[in-house]
Design an enzyme around this catalytic site. Sequence first.
Site, PDB file in Angstrom:
ATOM      1  N   HIS A 178       0.708  -1.180   0.123  1.00 53.49           N
ATOM      2  CA  HIS A 178      -0.033  -0.130  -0.157  1.00 53.49           C
ATOM      3  C   HIS A 178       0.836   1.269  -0.093  1.00 53.49           C
ATOM      4  O   HIS A 178       0.513   2.231  -0.568  1.00 53.49           O
ATOM      5  CB  HIS A 178      -0.837  -0.089   1.222  1.00 53.49           C
ATOM      6  N   ARG A 192       1.751 -12.389 -28.020  1.00 55.10           N
ATOM      7  CA  ARG A 192       1.805 -13.901 -27.271  1.00 55.10           C
ATOM      8  C   ARG A 192       0.586 -14.501 -27.437  1.00 55.10           C
ATOM      9  O   ARG A 192      -0.561 -14.534 -26.859  1.00 55.10           O
ATOM     10  CB  ARG A 192       2.112 -13.511 -26.004  1.00 55.10           C
ATOM     11  N   ARG A 209       4.378 -14.876 -32.303  1.00 54.37           N
ATOM     12  CA  ARG A 209       4.925 -15.941 -31.557  1.00 54.37           C
ATOM     13  C   ARG A 209       3.813 -17.188 -31.555  1.00 54.37           C
ATOM     14  O   ARG A 209       2.979 -17.091 -31.050  1.00 54.37           O
ATOM     15  CB  ARG A 209       5.500 -15.657 -30.250  1.00 54.37           C
ATOM     16  N   GLU A 263      16.304 -16.834 -27.230  1.00 55.25           N
ATOM     17  CA  GLU A 263      16.228 -16.765 -25.799  1.00 55.25           C
ATOM     18  C   GLU A 263      17.374 -17.832 -25.326  1.00 55.25           C
ATOM     19  O   GLU A 263      17.416 -17.674 -24.109  1.00 55.25           O
ATOM     20  CB  GLU A 263      14.787 -17.452 -25.797  1.00 55.25           C
ATOM     21  N   ASN A 287      14.452 -11.128 -21.863  1.00 56.55           N
ATOM     22  CA  ASN A 287      14.374 -11.517 -20.600  1.00 56.55           C
ATOM     23  C   ASN A 287      14.870 -13.238 -20.245  1.00 56.55           C
ATOM     24  O   ASN A 287      15.374 -13.376 -19.399  1.00 56.55           O
ATOM     25  CB  ASN A 287      12.903 -11.601 -20.272  1.00 56.55           C
ATOM     26  N   ASP A 288      14.327 -14.202 -21.282  1.00 55.00           N
ATOM     27  CA  ASP A 288      14.858 -15.474 -20.998  1.00 55.00           C
ATOM     28  C   ASP A 288      16.436 -15.480 -21.356  1.00 55.00           C
ATOM     29  O   ASP A 288      17.081 -16.412 -20.801  1.00 55.00           O
ATOM     30  CB  ASP A 288      14.106 -16.150 -21.818  1.00 55.00           C
ATOM     31  N   ARG A 325      14.810 -15.044 -13.161  1.00 56.92           N
ATOM     32  CA  ARG A 325      14.289 -13.442 -13.164  1.00 56.92           C
ATOM     33  C   ARG A 325      13.241 -13.067 -12.103  1.00 56.92           C
ATOM     34  O   ARG A 325      12.930 -12.032 -11.703  1.00 56.92           O
ATOM     35  CB  ARG A 325      13.857 -12.944 -14.581  1.00 56.92           C
ATOM     36  N   CYS A 352      12.723  -8.035 -28.396  1.00 53.73           N
ATOM     37  CA  CYS A 352      11.153  -7.933 -27.799  1.00 53.73           C
ATOM     38  C   CYS A 352      11.312  -8.132 -26.260  1.00 53.73           C
ATOM     39  O   CYS A 352      10.305  -8.393 -25.704  1.00 53.73           O
ATOM     40  CB  CYS A 352      10.293  -9.034 -28.515  1.00 53.73           C
TER      41      CYS A 352
END
Length: 954
Positions: free
Chosen positions: A577, A684, A720, A817, A840-841, A851, A888
């Site tokens: 919060h 996706r 993808r 990836e 990311n991957d 991650r 991406c």
Amino acid sequence: MLTLGHNDIMLGCRANDWHAALDQAAAALGEAGLVAPGYRDGLYDREAQSSTFLGNAIAIPHGTPESREHVKRTGVRVLQFPEGIEWHDGNRVHVLVTIAAQSDEHLDILRQLTHVLDREGVADKLAAADSRTAVASLLSKAPVEARLDADTLCLKFPARDHLELALAGAARLRQAGCVDATFVAAVAEQTPRALGQGLWFTSSTVGVNTPALSLATPETSLEGHQEPVQGVFCLAAQGDAHLGLLERLAALLDSGSGEALFNADVATVLARLSGESASAQTVRARVLNAHGLHARPAKQLVQVARQQTMPIKVRLLEGGGEAVSAASLTKVIGLGARRGQLLVFSAEGEGADAALEAVVGAVGEGLGEKVLPFEEGRDHTQDTPREIPLEPLPEDTPHQAVAASPGLAIGPVFVMRTPRFEYAERAEDAVHEKRRLERAIEAGIEQLEALVRSAPGGEVSEILSMHEEMLDDPELHQAAREGIEEGMSAEAAWWAAIDTAARAQEMLADRLLAERAADLRDVGRRVLGVLCGVELPTPPDEPYILVMDDVGPSDVAQLDTQKVRGLLTARGGATAHSAILARALGIPAVVGAGERVLGLENGVELILDGERGRVVPAPSLERRQRAELSLKERERLEREAYAARFEEGRTRDGHRVEVAANLGNTAHTADAVERGAEGVGLLRTEFIFMAHAQAPDLDTQVAEYRQAIEALDGRPLVARTLDVGGDKPLPYWPVPQEDNPFLGLRGIRLALTQPEVLETQFRALLTAAVGKPLRIMLPMVKDIAEFRAAKSIFDRLLAEIPENERATDVQLGVMIEVPSCALLAPSLAAEVDFFSIGTNDLTQYTLAIDRGHPELSAQADGLHPAVLRLIQMTVDAAHAQGKWVGVCGELGSDAQAVPVLVGLGVDELSVAARQIPLVKARLREFDLAEARRQAELALAQSTSEAVRDALERC
């Protein structure tokens, strides 16, 4: 508990399918003034990620974190569908508990509904309920279990017959507060009934406060009229709360083990009445997890239990609860085990010792969480501030934490250390202590009322009002009064009540660190401060950055936004919060920075970056000047970026870099175009598969893809193919449990196990994109063999489908990836049409850091030179074959990374739609030569920290 108002429940709803039901739920939230229309998309997005079906015909639809901007205020609407709906995961749903959540309140609702999931017949009762009161009762009221514990047992009592034993049992129930004198009188008028095996039984429903069962046994076996008297059960009956205990008692008698209760000690009696066999081996283990056996550690315990060669049962030592299967997640969670409580594990047969040792060892190690030893007497009182570590944060060095509220702040720090509340644990005058507590609670309510009146409205007022309701909770008051009656001081009794309630809220918390429990403790400290006469130190008059252990919502509400330039906390998460309010007030915030930040000296200058989650104490003059410049230009940049959002993505010298959008749902395509997207760089497609109870057919997929293609109006779509697997399974495509699903059967590996599914998706995409540019990419490719296997299907379809019935401007590429794919990019580039790098991957696989790891995720930085070298290898290989490369992953919208990626030769950046204007603006700030220099500089470094530091200086 979940409380539902009369107007929160809608009876007799009907819908043809789950889409229509979800639309009705969204409309109900809108009509109640809880949400704006855009929240409907958030409900669909959440279902696309994973089904919100709970069990027992209940689903709890709620929005995604991105959709919270559409929530006007937190609330719930319950829709009953008597005829039922088939949910998209194949389950039957009769009730939707639809949540408009400004934070993660859905976790609280989940926790409060857990008690419903294993109750037989609840689904039918929900379907048949003909009143709002009936529905509310079924959802809100947890089943009451009859009490049976050491305080209700009266063993080896010097009685002369079964009548005296019955009265002794009734008196023990009265002493425990379960019954009043009228119950004892009612028992006195009865003659106990023989159960056999020396046991007798008596009961009454008169004068029952809490259902309970007592057992009174004599010092020596007594002679009764019909058979020996070795024990008398006395039941305080209320509703059906006692049925479970009676069933276990009946099972004990059926096994002929009733006589074992005579001369038994307390532990043995409780064990036999819990369902544990006399031949079973038992061991105890104390729960050390800070928040008890909530979902994550409970899952770990269940996995260990399932690995054993025999069934293992578990129960709480406290109380007379049933011993349940340790292999059942809902049963283990349902124990409600808190930190410090003892679990009793039992197993029987050959190998029981080893099995019990395994589960006890897992509990002692924390079940996947860091734990501290349990110290009796200290774990149930308020924590006092620990000594601040002497080692300070290094000067002029970035310190990584958690980004909570965007913005940049520069200023001197003011450290608001948690006050130390010192008070006596015990007090003699209970009447005086109760009066002190009442006055302190009244003062706390008055303080909150004043804060609500002066608050800027919106979320601040809402949360402060919620605090006021918490403080006025009669259950908290009663718990504190009971503590005072037991001899505790007002302070100790109040904090014990707060801490118990907070721990109960934490019990089923997920990885979000139980933010609502922090609210309760914030409320509790307010009253404790009044009782102890403790006031917080006065902040300085000049602007400052506030540093605290954890900022409570009421602390945030009192902040003078003209003086507080930023917030920095040692603890907390981005969904607390305090973080929500900081964002609402426009105050940059960084949280979870660790205890060392509390060692900062007041007045030390600090740079706080709420977007990157970094702080720099005592910055150098050069670093400070750069930060000041960034601060001044930030607002101007945001305004100019949005105004120029429809311009092409180009560097200052005109070098073209396409800026596209990452989408998780085709419904968001039009919004991305409005924000300046030059195409979709990542669609996706798994959302379509997750939204259906079985694999979507060709027509369904064509309709979904066409929605995005039409909204793009000639702009390219990069879709993808299905990317699911062990970490995000489909209900109709089961995958064996894997120790590490991130390294298992997922992405293209899984798709190739059912090539007909991949073929249908290829066909749907080609059919939907007639006359439009289409790019298809394959996820998780490790080498050329996997690409060729998929391409053979793709090529066959191109030959089979007439050109006028399919896309002709079409390309087939792969996502980079997996590091092996980047290392083998030259062989792939000769055959693929393009590469799209999923940073990311690629980062987590390259650095071997999950991650999502709570401690290591900050180190999973895509600007690590190892990741950059893999990107460079990919780009070089692609350009040598005349192929294009996109990015991406999240790195594509990182302001520091954009010039590096361009300098490495990346042709397209695909980012979240909201980031598109800012990424285009960032491109216009540098030319290609400068980008190449930054790329060379980054590649020359040895760590990601060194890369970011070097980029800041250049």
